[in-house]
Design a protein around this motif. Structure first.
Motif, PDB file in Angstrom:
ATOM      1  N   GLN A  54       0.634  -1.172  -0.150  1.00 16.59           N
ATOM      2  CA  GLN A  54       0.156   0.061  -0.020  1.00 16.59           C
ATOM      3  C   GLN A  54       1.287   1.385  -0.232  1.00 16.59           C
ATOM      4  N   ALA A  55       1.917   1.204   0.673  1.00 17.33           N
ATOM      5  CA  ALA A  55       2.460   2.439   1.539  1.00 17.33           C
ATOM      6  C   ALA A  55       4.236   2.823  -0.453  1.00 17.33           C
ATOM      7  N   THR A  56       4.085   1.509  -0.731  1.00 16.84           N
ATOM      8  CA  THR A  56       5.254   1.520  -2.437  1.00 16.84           C
ATOM      9  C   THR A  56       4.483   1.459  -3.691  1.00 16.84           C
ATOM     10  N   GLU A  57       3.069   0.634  -3.785  1.00 14.07           N
ATOM     11  CA  GLU A  57       2.726   0.040  -4.855  1.00 14.07           C
ATOM     12  C   GLU A  57       1.574   1.103  -5.097  1.00 14.07           C
ATOM     13  N   ASN A  58       1.209   1.600  -4.303  1.00 14.21           N
ATOM     14  CA  ASN A  58      -0.315   2.123  -4.597  1.00 14.21           C
ATOM     15  C   ASN A  58      -1.667   0.996  -4.171  1.00 14.21           C
ATOM     16  N   ALA A  59      -0.996   0.077  -3.773  1.00 13.22           N
ATOM     17  CA  ALA A  59      -2.093  -1.998  -3.606  1.00 13.22           C
ATOM     18  C   ALA A  59      -3.467  -1.172  -3.119  1.00 13.22           C
ATOM     19  N   GLU A  60      -4.303  -1.767  -3.363  1.00 10.50           N
ATOM     20  CA  GLU A  60      -5.537  -1.627  -2.788  1.00 10.50           C
ATOM     21  C   GLU A  60      -6.388  -2.653  -2.290  1.00 10.50           C
ATOM     22  N   VAL A  61      -6.745  -3.151  -1.394  1.00 18.10           N
ATOM     23  CA  VAL A  61      -7.416  -3.969  -0.204  1.00 18.10           C
ATOM     24  C   VAL A  61      -8.908  -4.022  -1.121  1.00 18.10           C
ATOM     25  N   LEU A  62      -8.766  -5.442  -1.709  1.00 17.85           N
ATOM     26  CA  LEU A  62     -10.295  -5.705  -2.799  1.00 17.85           C
ATOM     27  C   LEU A  62     -10.961  -6.437  -2.075  1.00 17.85           C
ATOM     28  N   VAL A  63     -10.272  -7.229  -1.530  1.00 21.03           N
ATOM     29  CA  VAL A  63     -11.447  -8.137  -0.069  1.00 21.03           C
ATOM     30  C   VAL A  63     -10.954  -8.613   0.955  1.00 21.03           C
ATOM     31  N   ASP A  64     -11.534  -7.611   2.094  1.00 22.84           N
ATOM     32  CA  ASP A  64     -11.065  -7.998   3.339  1.00 22.84           C
ATOM     33  C   ASP A  64     -11.414  -9.312   4.158  1.00 22.84           C
ATOM     34  N   SER A  65     -11.188 -10.096   3.807  1.00 27.95           N
ATOM     35  CA  SER A  65     -12.378 -12.314   3.798  1.00 27.95           C
ATOM     36  C   SER A  65     -12.551 -11.927   5.496  1.00 27.95           C
ATOM     37  N   ARG A  66     -11.982 -10.956   6.554  1.00 31.19           N
ATOM     38  CA  ARG A  66     -12.302 -11.005   7.311  1.00 31.19           C
ATOM     39  C   ARG A  66     -14.077 -10.570   7.697  1.00 31.19           C
ATOM     40  N   GLU A  67     -14.462  -9.716   6.921  1.00 24.71           N
ATOM     41  CA  GLU A  67     -15.603  -9.406   6.838  1.00 24.71           C
ATOM     42  C   GLU A  67     -16.702  -9.906   6.046  1.00 24.71           C
ATOM     43  N   VAL A  68     -16.112 -11.147   5.381  1.00 19.85           N
ATOM     44  CA  VAL A  68     -16.824 -11.763   4.251  1.00 19.85           C
ATOM     45  C   VAL A  68     -17.019 -13.268   5.532  1.00 19.85           C
ATOM     46  N   ILE A  69     -16.389 -13.903   5.943  1.00 16.87           N
ATOM     47  CA  ILE A  69     -16.008 -15.133   6.268  1.00 16.87           C
ATOM     48  C   ILE A  69     -15.823 -15.211   8.033  1.00 16.87           C
TER      49      ILE A  69
END
Length: 326
Positions: A194-209
């Motif tokens: 996130q800090a170095t390559e602008n990655a984004e969290v598409l799915v936080d699996s904790r929120e789903v399962i």
């Protein structure tokens, strides 16, 4: 004779992997009684803070204070991590939840499951900016892995597809190349990208399962029978380490960052993003998380019936206040 990498903490640098000898020079001898040595084979000691914390305990001398000489080894993946324990080359394994369960269920496995480890679902799927969840293909590591277990749950809940890719770095490379929509990752890899390559969290699996233990602790049965006090001493120090990290997060970030190859700032960011640091870094058995793991494994076809945790998880070595009714 078997050989596997030994992890050594090098001051001011990331933990270095060097070739080290096995815990037992004579494999036929098996684990020895009345020993002060505990050899631990663990997955991700050079990349995951909840594993690297054990190296901190070694460096601080906390295991030695309990009269325990701990050797920490990198097992190089769930199956390899466990193999050296079933053979008696190592005494304890801390490895992926599914790997431990599947290994322990084998006849004459010589493994006893004794604790959950890091009971927060820290798995997310990250992507370059702008990716959409609809029609997404999510990468996972390999068949039978924890990441396959989770992605199968995401398939059922979100209607996504999945593809085996490999470790976190390979998943991120594949996501950037457009071969998959997003790849699995854990902290601090997520915070770093996130800090170095602008990655984004598409799915936080904790929120789903929901939550489940990332790993389980298994002990060589013969070692546990001959050295029960050593196993209890291990958990005494593990409990101390967990409380230290929760109460002194910045100090812990400074100590763990070089062991997992990130800056202290990235490690602090990773800790700050944890939704429940005290739950993750605790020995207190989360019965609901264990049930969730069992249900996910059944739904994924990894086991035919739910796990009887009361008979599968031997809690006798845990501190009294960490045990749960199962």
């Amino acid at each position: 004779m078997s050989w596997f990498p030994k992890v050594l903490a090098v001051a001011g640098t990331a933990a270095a992997l060097v070739l080290g000898s096995t815990a037992c020079a004579d494999e036929s001898a098996g684990p020895t009684s009345d020993t002060s040595t505990l050899s631990i084979s663990a997955t991700g000691v050079d990349s995951l803070p909840f594993m690297a914390i054990l190296q901190v305990g070694i460096d601080k001398g906390w295991f030695k204070e309990e009269g325990l000489d701990v050797d920490l080894y990198s097992g190089g993946g769930g199956g390899n991590t466990l193999r050296v324990v079933t053979s008696g080359d190592a005494d304890m394994a801390i490895a992926g939840n599914t790997s431990v369960i599947l290994a322990a269920q084998q006849p004459n496995s010589n493994l006893k499951v004794i604790a959950p480890w890091f009971q927060i679902n820290d798995f997310s799927w990250i992507s370059p900016p702008g990716r959409q969840l609809e029609g997404a293909t999510l990468g996972f590591s390999s068949a039978g892995s924890s990441t396959e277990l989770i992605v199968k749950g995401l398939e059922r809940e979100l209607g996504v597809k999945s593809q085996a890719v490999g470790p976190m770095g390979d998943n991120w490379t594949a996501a950037k190349a457009g071969q998959i929509t997003a790849g699995w990752a854990m902290q601090p890899f997520i915070a770093d990208k996130q800090a170095t390559e602008n990655a984004e969290v598409l799915v936080d699996s904790r929120e789903v399962i929901g939550d489940m233990p990332a790993d389980l602790v298994a002990i060589n049965t013969e070692y546990a029978e001959q050295n029960p006090d050593n196993v209890r001493k291990f958990f005494t120090v593990a409990d101390r380490l967990n409380k230290w990290l929760v109460d002194n997060t910045d100090e812990a970030a400074d100590a763990i960052a070089p062991l997992v190859g990130v800056s202290p700032e990235i490690m602090k960011s990773a800790f700050e993003s944890n939704p429940d640091l005290a739950k993750g870094y605790s020995l207190k058995v989360d019965a609901e998380g264990l049930r969730n793991l069992s249900e996910l494994m059944v739904a994924a076809g990894q086991i035919p019936e739910p796990i009887d945790w009361a008979s599968t998880l031997d809690q006798q070595y845990l501190p009294d206040d960490a045990r749960a009714e199962l």
